[in-house]
Design a protein around this motif. Structure first.
Motif, PDB file in Angstrom:
ATOM      1  N   GLU A   6       0.881  -1.109   0.044  1.00 27.97           N
ATOM      2  CA  GLU A   6      -0.066   0.028  -0.035  1.00 27.97           C
ATOM      3  C   GLU A   6       0.804   1.166  -0.058  1.00 27.97           C
ATOM      4  O   GLU A   6       0.602   2.195  -0.627  1.00 27.97           O
ATOM      5  CB  GLU A   6      -0.909   0.005   0.948  1.00 27.97           C
ATOM      6  N   ALA A   7       2.080   1.138   0.746  1.00 30.21           N
ATOM      7  CA  ALA A   7       2.958   2.428   0.704  1.00 30.21           C
ATOM      8  C   ALA A   7       3.553   2.709  -0.873  1.00 30.21           C
ATOM      9  O   ALA A   7       3.614   3.740  -1.155  1.00 30.21           O
ATOM     10  CB  ALA A   7       3.881   2.271   1.811  1.00 30.21           C
ATOM     11  N   GLN A   8       3.820   1.391  -1.338  1.00 32.56           N
ATOM     12  CA  GLN A   8       4.460   1.696  -2.669  1.00 32.56           C
ATOM     13  C   GLN A   8       3.322   2.222  -3.656  1.00 32.56           C
ATOM     14  O   GLN A   8       3.505   3.070  -4.298  1.00 32.56           O
ATOM     15  CB  GLN A   8       4.985   0.296  -3.197  1.00 32.56           C
ATOM     16  N   ALA A   9       1.994   1.786  -3.547  1.00 38.78           N
ATOM     17  CA  ALA A   9       1.238   2.233  -4.275  1.00 38.78           C
ATOM     18  C   ALA A   9       0.773   3.586  -4.140  1.00 38.78           C
ATOM     19  O   ALA A   9       0.309   4.338  -5.098  1.00 38.78           O
ATOM     20  CB  ALA A   9      -0.003   1.430  -4.021  1.00 38.78           C
ATOM     21  N   GLY A  27      -3.715  21.034  -9.256  1.00 36.62           N
ATOM     22  CA  GLY A  27      -4.573  20.537  -7.923  1.00 36.62           C
ATOM     23  C   GLY A  27      -5.126  19.346  -8.474  1.00 36.62           C
ATOM     24  O   GLY A  27      -6.142  18.828  -7.728  1.00 36.62           O
ATOM     25  N   ILE A  28      -4.583  18.415  -9.269  1.00 32.52           N
ATOM     26  CA  ILE A  28      -5.162  16.964  -9.349  1.00 32.52           C
ATOM     27  C   ILE A  28      -4.525  16.209  -8.466  1.00 32.52           C
ATOM     28  O   ILE A  28      -3.419  16.351  -8.044  1.00 32.52           O
ATOM     29  CB  ILE A  28      -5.085  16.411 -11.016  1.00 32.52           C
ATOM     30  N   ARG A  29      -5.607  15.333  -7.860  1.00 33.55           N
ATOM     31  CA  ARG A  29      -5.197  14.063  -7.006  1.00 33.55           C
ATOM     32  C   ARG A  29      -5.382  12.843  -7.322  1.00 33.55           C
ATOM     33  O   ARG A  29      -6.430  12.431  -7.542  1.00 33.55           O
ATOM     34  CB  ARG A  29      -5.606  14.560  -5.440  1.00 33.55           C
ATOM     35  N   VAL A  30      -4.368  12.008  -7.747  1.00 31.69           N
ATOM     36  CA  VAL A  30      -4.397  10.831  -8.032  1.00 31.69           C
ATOM     37  C   VAL A  30      -4.178   9.933  -6.551  1.00 31.69           C
ATOM     38  O   VAL A  30      -3.431  10.203  -5.665  1.00 31.69           O
ATOM     39  CB  VAL A  30      -3.415  10.204  -8.944  1.00 31.69           C
ATOM     40  N   SER A  31      -5.087   8.844  -6.428  1.00 29.52           N
ATOM     41  CA  SER A  31      -5.047   8.185  -5.074  1.00 29.52           C
ATOM     42  C   SER A  31      -4.936   6.810  -5.348  1.00 29.52           C
ATOM     43  O   SER A  31      -5.297   6.103  -6.326  1.00 29.52           O
ATOM     44  CB  SER A  31      -6.480   8.448  -4.334  1.00 29.52           C
ATOM     45  N   ALA A  32      -4.557   5.950  -4.560  1.00 30.11           N
ATOM     46  CA  ALA A  32      -4.372   4.578  -4.426  1.00 30.11           C
ATOM     47  C   ALA A  32      -5.223   3.955  -3.209  1.00 30.11           C
ATOM     48  O   ALA A  32      -4.956   4.371  -1.943  1.00 30.11           O
ATOM     49  CB  ALA A  32      -2.712   4.124  -4.340  1.00 30.11           C
ATOM     50  N   LEU A  33      -5.950   2.944  -3.406  1.00 30.67           N
ATOM     51  CA  LEU A  33      -6.824   2.318  -2.463  1.00 30.67           C
ATOM     52  C   LEU A  33      -7.415   0.815  -2.888  1.00 30.67           C
ATOM     53  O   LEU A  33      -7.196   0.577  -3.864  1.00 30.67           O
ATOM     54  CB  LEU A  33      -7.838   3.165  -2.098  1.00 30.67           C
TER      55      LEU A  33
END
Length: 223
Positions: A6-9, A27-33
């Motif tokens: 998860e930290a790598q993602a 201001g674009i935010r790309v997330s990992a989940l």
């Protein structure tokens, strides 16, 4: 001990946000989940209940966007259970946030283990052709368009990247980039290529060792 999956993602998602916001977005935010089914996904506007990414408007100066970027990655650990690896990836440019087939400019898809005859890493474009059916020898389709073709692009290791798409948008004058965009793209490209090189070496240690020995390095196999 390396970083958790998860930290790598999250780091990968942060790199995407950094690349875009320093070149063609603001201001674009790309997330990992993990989505509701437990799948690891990376994208814009995603949540546990929403596993489809939102199109990203490309308008860094605050004006009206004329190009929209769609990206979504699925991830897991590599076979050794150590490093982040992408199982699926889609990066596409559209002329509208509706993302209809005839609004596609270019799409780059990747599937680590494809379940059909098509190459895992391939490119799609939309266009008008009237003669594709005449060169189709299969029996499963009634008709096909240019959009249906899968152009192989580099395989697992050397497929096109988001840096290439950013460069494409800028050099083809679809967007007005931020100052210094070239250096940002190169920095991120160098980072990606270093990661891919390390992965290639892990998969081909004997070839890597042979190349180093040819350059005068002293290399020995682990005990």
């Amino acid at each position: 001990m390396g970083e958790s999956l998860e930290a790598q993602a999250r780091g990968f998602a942060d790199n995407i946000s950094d690349l875009l916001n320093k070149t063609v977005t603001h201001g674009i935010r790309v997330s990992a989940l993990r989505d509701a089914k437990g799948r690891g996904i990376i994208g814009a506007g995603i949540s546990q209940k929403r596993s489809v990414s939102l199109p990203i408007p490309i308008a860094p100066s605050g004006g009206k966007a004329v190009v929209y970027l769609y990206l979504l990655h699925s991830y897991e650990l590599d076979p050794e259970g150590v490093y982040l690896t992408m199982t699926k990836s889609t990066m596409s440019l559209y002329t509208s946030q509706e993302m209809k087939d005839d609004q596609l400019i270019v799409g780059i898809d990747y599937t680590r283990n494809p379940g059909n005859q098509f190459p895992g890493a391939h490119l799609h474009v939309f266009g008008r052709r009237d003669d594709l059916d005449t060169i189709y020898l299969g029996s499963t389709r009634k008709a096909r368009q240019l959009r249906d073709l899968h152009l192989p692009v580099g395989g697992k290791r050397f497929r096109p990247t988001l840096e290439d798409i950013v460069e494409f948008m800028v050099t083809e004058e679809m967007v007005v980039p931020k100052p210094g965009w070239e250096e940002v793209v190169q920095e991120h490209r160098d980072r990606w290529e270093a990661l891919q090189l390390k992965a290639a070496v892990r998969r081909n240690p004997q070839d890597a060792a042979a190349a180093l020995r040819a350059d005068g390095w002293m290399v020995s196999a682990p005990q």
